[in-house]
Design an enzyme around this catalytic site. Sequence first.
Site, PDB file in Angstrom:
ATOM      1  CB  CYS A 174     -47.564  12.916  25.235  1.00  0.00           C
ATOM      2  SG  CYS A 174     -48.973  12.162  24.412  1.00  0.00           S
ATOM      3  NE  ARG A 196     -33.345  -1.287 -12.091  1.00  0.00           N
ATOM      4  CZ  ARG A 196     -33.295  -2.354 -12.867  1.00  0.00           C
ATOM      5  NH1 ARG A 196     -33.899  -2.349 -14.021  1.00  0.00           N
ATOM      6  NH2 ARG A 196     -32.644  -3.406 -12.496  1.00  0.00           N
ATOM      7  CG  ASP A 217      -0.985   5.062  -0.253  1.00  0.00           C
ATOM      8  OD1 ASP A 217      -1.861   4.857  -1.121  1.00  0.00           O
ATOM      9  OD2 ASP A 217      -1.111   4.731   0.939  1.00  0.00           O
ATOM     10  CG  ASP A 227      -1.986  -1.012   1.178  1.00  0.00           C
ATOM     11  OD1 ASP A 227      -2.030  -1.747   0.169  1.00  0.00           O
ATOM     12  OD2 ASP A 227      -2.780  -1.091   2.136  1.00  0.00           O
ATOM     13  CD  GLU A 275       6.745  -1.214  -2.892  1.00  0.00           C
ATOM     14  OE1 GLU A 275       7.798  -1.403  -3.501  1.00  0.00           O
ATOM     15  OE2 GLU A 275       5.959  -2.134  -2.576  1.00  0.00           O
ATOM     16  CE1 TYR A 326     -26.298  -7.242 -14.580  1.00  0.00           C
ATOM     17  CE2 TYR A 326     -25.239  -7.567 -12.459  1.00  0.00           C
ATOM     18  CZ  TYR A 326     -26.213  -6.961 -13.240  1.00  0.00           C
ATOM     19  OH  TYR A 326     -27.082  -6.078 -12.679  1.00  0.00           O
ATOM     20  CD  GLU A 331     -24.226 -14.088 -15.457  1.00  0.00           C
ATOM     21  OE1 GLU A 331     -24.613 -13.038 -14.919  1.00  0.00           O
ATOM     22  OE2 GLU A 331     -24.011 -14.192 -16.667  1.00  0.00           O
ATOM     23  CE  LYS A 377     -27.406 -12.543 -17.042  1.00  0.00           C
ATOM     24  NZ  LYS A 377     -26.211 -11.721 -16.863  1.00  0.00           N
ATOM     25  CE  LYS A 382     -36.467 -11.414  -6.057  1.00  0.00           C
ATOM     26  NZ  LYS A 382     -35.881 -10.206  -5.584  1.00  0.00           N
ATOM     27  CB  CYS A 405     -48.846   8.315  24.137  1.00  0.00           C
ATOM     28  SG  CYS A 405     -47.408   8.965  23.274  1.00  0.00           S
ATOM     29  CB  SER A 443     -36.177  -5.698 -13.851  1.00  0.00           C
ATOM     30  OG  SER A 443     -37.539  -5.805 -14.119  1.00  0.00           O
ATOM     31  CG  LEU A 444     -33.272 -10.386 -14.986  1.00  0.00           C
ATOM     32  CD1 LEU A 444     -32.215 -11.134 -14.180  1.00  0.00           C
ATOM     33  CD2 LEU A 444     -33.224 -10.832 -16.440  1.00  0.00           C
ATOM     34  CB  CYS A 487     -47.769  13.659  21.145  1.00  0.00           C
ATOM     35  SG  CYS A 487     -46.804  12.160  21.320  1.00  0.00           S
ATOM     36  CB  CYS A 525     -50.442   9.094  20.528  1.00  0.00           C
ATOM     37  SG  CYS A 525     -50.422  10.578  21.532  1.00  0.00           S
ATOM     38  CD  GLU A 561     -27.296  -5.359  -9.078  1.00  0.00           C
ATOM     39  OE1 GLU A 561     -27.378  -5.278 -10.339  1.00  0.00           O
ATOM     40  OE2 GLU A 561     -28.277  -5.283  -8.336  1.00  0.00           O
ATOM     41  CG  ASP A 621     -29.894  -7.799  -2.679  1.00  0.00           C
ATOM     42  OD1 ASP A 621     -30.483  -7.008  -3.442  1.00  0.00           O
ATOM     43  OD2 ASP A 621     -30.308  -8.089  -1.549  1.00  0.00           O
ATOM     44  CE  LYS A 624     -32.605 -10.912  -9.195  1.00  0.00           C
ATOM     45  NZ  LYS A 624     -32.350  -9.665  -8.561  1.00  0.00           N
TER      46      LYS A 624
HETATM   47  S1  IVH Z   1     -28.727  -9.555 -16.175  1.00  0.00           S
HETATM   48  C1  IVH Z   1     -31.891  -7.719 -19.288  1.00  0.00           C
HETATM   49  N1  IVH Z   1     -27.269 -10.668 -14.319  1.00  0.00           N
HETATM   50  O1  IVH Z   1     -31.134  -8.090 -10.997  1.00  0.00           O
HETATM   51  C2  IVH Z   1     -31.473  -8.216 -17.961  1.00  0.00           C
HETATM   52  N2  IVH Z   1     -28.847  -9.025 -13.640  1.00  0.00           N
HETATM   53  O2  IVH Z   1     -34.110  -8.324 -11.139  1.00  0.00           O
HETATM   54  C3  IVH Z   1     -30.115  -7.808 -17.563  1.00  0.00           C
HETATM   55  N3  IVH Z   1     -28.813  -8.532 -11.231  1.00  0.00           N
HETATM   56  O3  IVH Z   1     -31.777  -5.647 -13.408  1.00  0.00           O
HETATM   57  C4  IVH Z   1     -29.773  -8.164 -16.190  1.00  0.00           C
HETATM   58  N4  IVH Z   1     -27.212  -9.937 -10.702  1.00  0.00           N
HETATM   59  O4  IVH Z   1     -29.937  -5.211 -11.482  1.00  0.00           O
HETATM   60  C5  IVH Z   1     -28.251  -9.790 -14.578  1.00  0.00           C
HETATM   61  N5  IVH Z   1     -25.865 -11.720 -12.781  1.00  0.00           N
HETATM   62  C6  IVH Z   1     -26.827 -10.830 -13.048  1.00  0.00           C
HETATM   63  C7  IVH Z   1     -27.421 -10.046 -12.031  1.00  0.00           C
HETATM   64  C8  IVH Z   1     -28.441  -9.155 -12.379  1.00  0.00           C
HETATM   65  C9  IVH Z   1     -28.043  -9.013 -10.247  1.00  0.00           C
HETATM   66  C10 IVH Z   1     -29.862  -7.504 -11.029  1.00  0.00           C
HETATM   67  C11 IVH Z   1     -29.930  -6.465 -12.108  1.00  0.00           C
HETATM   68  C12 IVH Z   1     -31.225  -6.735 -12.795  1.00  0.00           C
HETATM   69  C13 IVH Z   1     -32.044  -7.264 -11.668  1.00  0.00           C
HETATM   70  C14 IVH Z   1     -33.238  -8.037 -12.164  1.00  0.00           C
END
Ligand code: IVH
Length: 669
Positions: A410, A137, A38, A34, A36, A226, A114, A289, A313, A407, A83-84, A431, A425, A174, A118, A116
């Site tokens: 108060c 997004r 810096d 670290d 070096e 991803y 893959e 996918k 999920k 309450c 989204s998915l 209050c 209340c 993400e 969070d 997912k």
């Molecule tokens: S692919 C067209 N891959 O989950 C879809 N999404 O609920 C492109 N997410 O919008 C998304 N891990 O924000 C993809 N390995 C992954 C992911 C991922 C998390 C999120 C992402 C997405 C949301 C869908």
Amino acid sequence: MEKEQIKQRIYELREQLDHHNYQYYVLAQPEISDYEYDTLLKELIDLEKGNPGFFDPNSPTQRVGSDINKEFKQVVHKYPMLSLGNTYSIEEIIDFDNRVRKGLPGAIIEYVCELKYDGVAIGLTYKNGKLLQAITRGDGIRGDDVTNNVKTIKSIPLNLKGTNYPDEFEIRGEIFLPHSSFDKMNAEREAAGEPLFANPRNAAAGTLKQQKSSVVAKRPLDCYLYFILGNNLPSSSHYENLLAAKQWGFKIPEHIRICSTIDEISAFINYWNKERSKLPFDIDGIVIKVNSYQQQDELGFTAKTPRWAISYKFKAEQVATKLLSIDYQVGRTGAITPVANLEPVLLAGTTVKRASLHNSDQIKLLDIHENDTVFVEKGGEIIPKIVGIDLKMRSFSSKPAEFIKQCPVCKAELIRVEGEAKYYCPNETGCPPQIKGRIEHFVSRKAMNIGGAEATVEALFENGLIKDSADLYYLTKEQILSMDRFAEKSAVNLLKSIEESKKTPFYRVLYAIGIRFVGETTAKTLATHFKSIDELREASLEQLTSVNEIGERIASGIIDFFKNQKNIHVIEKLKNAGVQLQINEPDNQIIVNKLNGKIIAISGTFEKYSREELKNLIEKFGGKNATSISSNTSFLLAGSNMGPAKLEKVKELNIPVISEDDFLNMIKD
Ligand code: IVH
């Protein structure tokens, strides 16, 4: 040093630092200490400072962020950020696989599985190997430009490695906060008396929206990428392109597997369902996918999600822990919420000490007793919830938990309205937590948006400087300075924000004053219909309920509000201070034919005016309101939360899309 030599050295240092960043943050294989690192960084910072002509927005020095407050610009996504679809069982994955096979008769299909992640979705645009823009997004159609904040994330390359990347492309992923950083950050916040983040996702989202990038730089965000979009990608399969992206310096999913059968997918899901608690970050499922781009294209999209991918999920994790006590919180509306204090326990990577019990029915339903061992689960809400009791652990002598009758602050007798789950209340204007809560709501972003006041309300209230929202407008600099830890500059800024808030349009003031059941949308409806607070105050129950979307419950809330003399007093004070308590007709009602018969469609929700107000403006300025989008439409006035189907339609018909600000510019002088 000669200019040329300086230039050489700057380039050399940038390359070296980019390389070491990659080794450390993407590969986790540092080659230097670290110290070096810096030292090299310091040398570069000094050289750049002395030679501003060599400034480069993508220099590693830009990762430290800046102290300048940045408002985020809204940017339309080049490709909507969809989204998915979610699934919760293997049966639903089988259905998905069947749909895919039906869409691609006879084809051999490969899936990529893959994790997912969070966190917070981000889209990064690279041009000629340099990071150009990073957009959140948002509503999927447009998001916030958070480029400066994203540049502080060390695992995101500012300059790509290699050469075979397309001239321009977008890569999505993400942004997240690893558990260790999250725990550290919350520990620091606790020590500083600041509110804690509920979970790493909220912390990451909150951090990314920080207006000072230097604050972001101090929080170790990380990012997995991803999904690649663009022309001239090196391969026609998702998996191969991710591998290429890895060569360019991106951190791509490590736990990834190509699967051809449901059994393989199922094994991947089950494995990670068990192992996820060992990961150093949160995942909430698995993404599956279709690998081939050609097959993805053939399958296409529904209005909201791709047909070639799906998410599985995981069920929320549960843990057992001991109930220590129950606190009762008083909200700004007087609603009482029971909150359980728990023996601290690790749940899905974070330590849980409190859990929501919602209301007295919930306590009865769960039949909670003192000292029970309870099961806790993380839901979508801020704090985890208690979902059950371990009856085996209950002692014979333990008594059922009793909901309070007075309450806790108060001491007023609590009331419960027929048909409602919550106790209240009733001491609305006497209050303290209710008064404070109402003022906090008044200053909040969606209400009067008095910047910096949210954190100050507590101090102002405790010091007796404000007793209601209107008192804010009568504060003096001396009064603010009389409080501990308040300097000249913050006092001046606070007063400026308060002054500025007098321009807030009436519908937001109506939302801000906190009439029970009057949310943002209802406030807009009421403002458009009644036009002023005086008209609203005069309205009878019948007049109120005759307005579209206003039912008895809201109408009674409004009538009760105006019955209370203290509320009338606050409104008079607000009026005298110059706060807008009636609709301010834009541009003094001068009707100018600026729009020249243009046919304008409106979609989404807007910041400055309600949809009704915008429609009035269109007519006032000589335009026509479109009832639907057709080839006759001149343009679409788009707010946030607009559906992708509409956007597709305007794209198809080649209709220009404009924002609320664009529109207001069109009609102004
Ligand atoms: S692919 C067209 N891959 O989950 C879809 N999404 O609920 C492109 N997410 O919008 C998304 N891990 O924000 C993809 N390995 C992954 C992911 C991922 C998390 C999120 C992402 C997405 C949301 C869908």
